[in-house]
Design a protein around this motif. Structure first.
Motif, PDB file in Angstrom:
ATOM      1  N   ARG A 172      11.051  -7.359 -12.253  1.00 17.76           N
ATOM      2  CA  ARG A 172      10.050  -8.278 -12.788  1.00 17.76           C
ATOM      3  C   ARG A 172       9.271  -8.995 -11.676  1.00 17.76           C
ATOM      4  NH1 ARG A 172       9.922  -8.994 -17.919  1.00 17.76           N
ATOM      5  NH2 ARG A 172       9.035 -11.083 -17.790  1.00 17.76           N
ATOM      6  N   TRP A 173       8.946  -8.254 -10.623  1.00 20.61           N
ATOM      7  CA  TRP A 173       8.125  -8.819  -9.556  1.00 20.61           C
ATOM      8  C   TRP A 173       6.665  -8.655  -9.954  1.00 20.61           C
ATOM      9  CZ3 TRP A 173      11.336  -6.095  -5.190  1.00 20.61           C
ATOM     10  CH2 TRP A 173      12.542  -6.788  -5.032  1.00 20.61           C
ATOM     11  N   LEU A 174       6.256  -9.480 -10.902  1.00 17.26           N
ATOM     12  CA  LEU A 174       4.967  -9.273 -11.564  1.00 17.26           C
ATOM     13  C   LEU A 174       3.783  -9.601 -10.667  1.00 17.26           C
ATOM     14  CD1 LEU A 174       5.965 -10.878 -14.997  1.00 17.26           C
ATOM     15  CD2 LEU A 174       6.114  -8.474 -14.314  1.00 17.26           C
ATOM     16  N   ASP A 175       4.007 -10.413  -9.632  1.00 19.09           N
ATOM     17  CA  ASP A 175       2.882 -10.817  -8.771  1.00 19.09           C
ATOM     18  C   ASP A 175       2.711  -9.914  -7.563  1.00 19.09           C
ATOM     19  OD1 ASP A 175       5.281 -11.637  -7.694  1.00 19.09           O
ATOM     20  OD2 ASP A 175       4.461 -13.446  -6.767  1.00 19.09           O
ATOM     21  N   LEU A 176       3.536  -8.882  -7.456  1.00 22.44           N
ATOM     22  CA  LEU A 176       3.414  -7.942  -6.342  1.00 22.44           C
ATOM     23  C   LEU A 176       2.313  -6.932  -6.649  1.00 22.44           C
ATOM     24  CD1 LEU A 176       4.353  -6.589  -3.718  1.00 22.44           C
ATOM     25  CD2 LEU A 176       6.170  -5.474  -5.020  1.00 22.44           C
ATOM     26  N   ARG A 177       1.324  -6.843  -5.760  1.00 17.72           N
ATOM     27  CA  ARG A 177       0.219  -5.902  -5.973  1.00 17.72           C
ATOM     28  C   ARG A 177       0.571  -4.567  -5.332  1.00 17.72           C
ATOM     29  NH1 ARG A 177      -5.330  -7.934  -4.041  1.00 17.72           N
ATOM     30  NH2 ARG A 177      -6.012  -6.140  -5.271  1.00 17.72           N
ATOM     31  N   LEU A 178       0.724  -3.572  -6.166  1.00 15.01           N
ATOM     32  CA  LEU A 178       1.044  -2.219  -5.712  1.00 15.01           C
ATOM     33  C   LEU A 178      -0.254  -1.420  -5.703  1.00 15.01           C
ATOM     34  CD1 LEU A 178       3.757  -0.719  -5.042  1.00 15.01           C
ATOM     35  CD2 LEU A 178       3.604   0.252  -7.331  1.00 15.01           C
ATOM     36  N   LEU A 179      -0.658  -0.943  -4.534  1.00 16.45           N
ATOM     37  CA  LEU A 179      -1.944  -0.263  -4.395  1.00 16.45           C
ATOM     38  C   LEU A 179      -1.735   1.148  -3.839  1.00 16.45           C
ATOM     39  CD1 LEU A 179      -4.087  -3.187  -2.883  1.00 16.45           C
ATOM     40  CD2 LEU A 179      -3.953  -2.464  -5.275  1.00 16.45           C
ATOM     41  N   PRO A 180      -1.570   2.134  -4.721  1.00 17.04           N
ATOM     42  CA  PRO A 180      -1.456   3.519  -4.249  1.00 17.04           C
ATOM     43  C   PRO A 180      -2.834   4.066  -3.855  1.00 17.04           C
ATOM     44  CG  PRO A 180      -0.759   3.259  -6.563  1.00 17.04           C
ATOM     45  CD  PRO A 180      -1.501   2.039  -6.179  1.00 17.04           C
ATOM     46  N   PHE A 181      -2.832   5.002  -2.912  1.00 15.41           N
ATOM     47  CA  PHE A 181      -4.061   5.733  -2.585  1.00 15.41           C
ATOM     48  C   PHE A 181      -3.658   7.106  -2.055  1.00 15.41           C
ATOM     49  CE2 PHE A 181      -2.824   3.891   1.393  1.00 15.41           C
ATOM     50  CZ  PHE A 181      -3.175   4.833   2.354  1.00 15.41           C
ATOM     51  N   PHE A 182      -4.585   8.029  -2.112  1.00 14.45           N
ATOM     52  CA  PHE A 182      -4.290   9.405  -1.691  1.00 14.45           C
ATOM     53  C   PHE A 182      -4.728   9.649  -0.254  1.00 14.45           C
ATOM     54  CE2 PHE A 182      -3.851  10.038  -6.239  1.00 14.45           C
ATOM     55  CZ  PHE A 182      -2.764  10.894  -6.278  1.00 14.45           C
ATOM     56  N   SER A 183      -3.850  10.319   0.492  1.00 15.80           N
ATOM     57  CA  SER A 183      -4.179  10.744   1.857  1.00 15.80           C
ATOM     58  C   SER A 183      -3.939  12.247   1.973  1.00 15.80           C
ATOM     59  CB  SER A 183      -3.341   9.965   2.879  1.00 15.80           C
ATOM     60  OG  SER A 183      -1.982  10.334   2.811  1.00 15.80           O
ATOM     61  N   MET A 184      -4.440  12.814   3.075  1.00 17.97           N
ATOM     62  CA  MET A 184      -4.313  14.266   3.322  1.00 17.97           C
ATOM     63  C   MET A 184      -4.908  15.074   2.162  1.00 17.97           C
ATOM     64  SD  MET A 184      -0.538  14.536   5.030  1.00 17.97           S
ATOM     65  CE  MET A 184       0.142  13.207   6.006  1.00 17.97           C
ATOM     66  N   LEU A 201       0.856  -1.182   0.000  1.00 18.42           N
ATOM     67  CA  LEU A 201       0.000   0.000   0.000  1.00 18.42           C
ATOM     68  C   LEU A 201       0.892   1.232   0.000  1.00 18.42           C
ATOM     69  CD1 LEU A 201      -2.522  -1.215   2.682  1.00 18.42           C
ATOM     70  CD2 LEU A 201      -3.156  -0.543   0.381  1.00 18.42           C
ATOM     71  N   VAL A 202       0.615   2.160  -0.911  1.00 14.48           N
ATOM     72  CA  VAL A 202       1.464   3.343  -1.062  1.00 14.48           C
ATOM     73  C   VAL A 202       0.622   4.598  -0.820  1.00 14.48           C
ATOM     74  CG1 VAL A 202       3.094   4.549  -2.561  1.00 14.48           C
ATOM     75  CG2 VAL A 202       2.753   2.085  -2.846  1.00 14.48           C
ATOM     76  N   PRO A 203       0.680   5.157   0.399  1.00 12.21           N
ATOM     77  CA  PRO A 203      -0.023   6.420   0.630  1.00 12.21           C
ATOM     78  C   PRO A 203       0.676   7.552  -0.130  1.00 12.21           C
ATOM     79  CG  PRO A 203       0.710   5.399   2.707  1.00 12.21           C
ATOM     80  CD  PRO A 203       1.402   4.701   1.595  1.00 12.21           C
ATOM     81  N   LEU A 204      -0.119   8.374  -0.793  1.00 12.45           N
ATOM     82  CA  LEU A 204       0.409   9.514  -1.541  1.00 12.45           C
ATOM     83  C   LEU A 204      -0.280  10.777  -1.047  1.00 12.45           C
ATOM     84  CD1 LEU A 204      -0.105   8.106  -5.153  1.00 12.45           C
ATOM     85  CD2 LEU A 204       2.063   8.136  -3.920  1.00 12.45           C
ATOM     86  N   VAL A 205       0.477  11.829  -0.817  1.00 12.55           N
ATOM     87  CA  VAL A 205      -0.168  13.127  -0.640  1.00 12.55           C
ATOM     88  C   VAL A 205      -0.277  13.753  -2.025  1.00 12.55           C
ATOM     89  CG1 VAL A 205       0.612  13.441   1.742  1.00 12.55           C
ATOM     90  CG2 VAL A 205       2.012  14.301  -0.123  1.00 12.55           C
ATOM     91  N   PRO A 206      -1.290  14.592  -2.262  1.00  6.72           N
ATOM     92  CA  PRO A 206      -1.471  15.153  -3.605  1.00  6.72           C
ATOM     93  C   PRO A 206      -0.428  16.244  -3.899  1.00  6.72           C
ATOM     94  CG  PRO A 206      -3.507  15.194  -2.327  1.00  6.72           C
ATOM     95  CD  PRO A 206      -2.396  14.957  -1.367  1.00  6.72           C
ATOM     96  N   SER A 207       0.801  15.813  -4.139  1.00  3.43           N
ATOM     97  CA  SER A 207       1.867  16.749  -4.508  1.00  3.43           C
ATOM     98  C   SER A 207       2.690  16.125  -5.626  1.00  3.43           C
ATOM     99  CB  SER A 207       2.770  17.047  -3.309  1.00  3.43           C
ATOM    100  OG  SER A 207       3.645  15.961  -3.083  1.00  3.43           O
ATOM    101  N   PRO A 208       3.268  16.935  -6.504  1.00  2.20           N
ATOM    102  CA  PRO A 208       4.062  16.385  -7.612  1.00  2.20           C
ATOM    103  C   PRO A 208       5.200  15.495  -7.129  1.00  2.20           C
ATOM    104  CG  PRO A 208       3.622  18.719  -7.975  1.00  2.20           C
ATOM    105  CD  PRO A 208       3.153  18.404  -6.589  1.00  2.20           C
TER     106      PRO A 208
END
Length: 230
Positions: A175-187, A151-158
């Motif tokens: 090539r870690w193709l089975d890794l689920r990367l799930l970004p989402f926005f916080s703040m 899980l990748v928390p992102l603040v809305p900044s460039p």
């Protein structure tokens, strides 16, 4: 790109190269929710600053040095401590975690050590959450190697979105193709046009971005006073 995981235990990392984006808040609240839903849950606080340990009212374990863990002199399941919350256990942070990279680099297969360390938790644990320090290091490579979901928390900044690009590239190169990367926005503050524009642009570029957005909310900041999940 092949990775070997336990089917029983799911490893969920909360990570971002950038600091101050809400990683610890996310890790503490989601691990609490998993425990509330009946899963035996462990939160491992990998950040030497120990914010998650503080929020869950944990205490330093003097036996928990990075050197002992990496060398196998100490097993992770020996370091489990209870929290005030049923089914939620903690592996507390330790200041020696600053030196994790030094100890990892001295071992054979240095990017797989954390996955091996976590295996002793399988009998105790349905969900293992990893609260990761910021930056890109051998430890963060270990985390990505071990995790089923990041899980990748992102603040809305460039800058925050640029860090996501770097993470995506890093995973693609290996090539870690089975890794689920799930970004989402916080703040998030939708009154700010920059936030709305950045979020829209990121969603079009990364369709896997979660629909959930965490608002900029004073209750989240008060967690550090209450020392409890929301």
């Amino acid at each position: 790109g092949c990775r070997y995981h336990s089917a029983a235990m799911q490893i969920i990392a909360v990570s971002n190269i950038k600091g101050g984006v809400g990683k610890t808040t996310t890790a503490v609240n989601l691990s609490w929710l998993a425990a509330e839903q009946g899963r035996q849950t462990v939160l491992w606080d990998l950040d030497p600053q120990g914010a998650a340990t503080y929020l869950l009212r944990g205490e330093r374990n003097d036996r928990a040095s990075a050197r002992k863990l990496v060398s196998g002199k100490r097993e992770l399941d020996e370091l489990l401590t209870s929290t005030m919350h049923p089914r939620l256990q903690l592996v507390a942070s330790d200041p020696s975690y600053r030196d994790f990279d030094i100890h990892l680099s001295a071992r054979k297969h240095p990017t797989e050590r954390l996955l091996r360390m976590s295996r002793t938790l399988r009998e105790h644990c349905d969900c293992l959450f990893l609260d990761c320090p910021p930056g890109m290091s051998l430890l963060s490579e270990n985390v990505l190697r071990a995790a089923d979901i990041v899980l990748v928390p992102l603040v809305p900044s460039p800058l925050s979105v640029r860090m996501l690009e770097q993470l995506v590239d890093f995973i693609a190169e290996r090539r870690w193709l089975d890794l689920r990367l799930l970004p989402f926005f916080s703040m998030v503050d939708h009154r700010r046009s920059l936030h709305a524009a950045l979020i829209a642009a990121t969603r079009s570029q990364h369709p896997g971005t979660l629909a959930t957005e965490l608002p900029y909310w004073s209750e989240i900041e008060r967690m550090t006073i209450r020392r409890a999940p929301l």
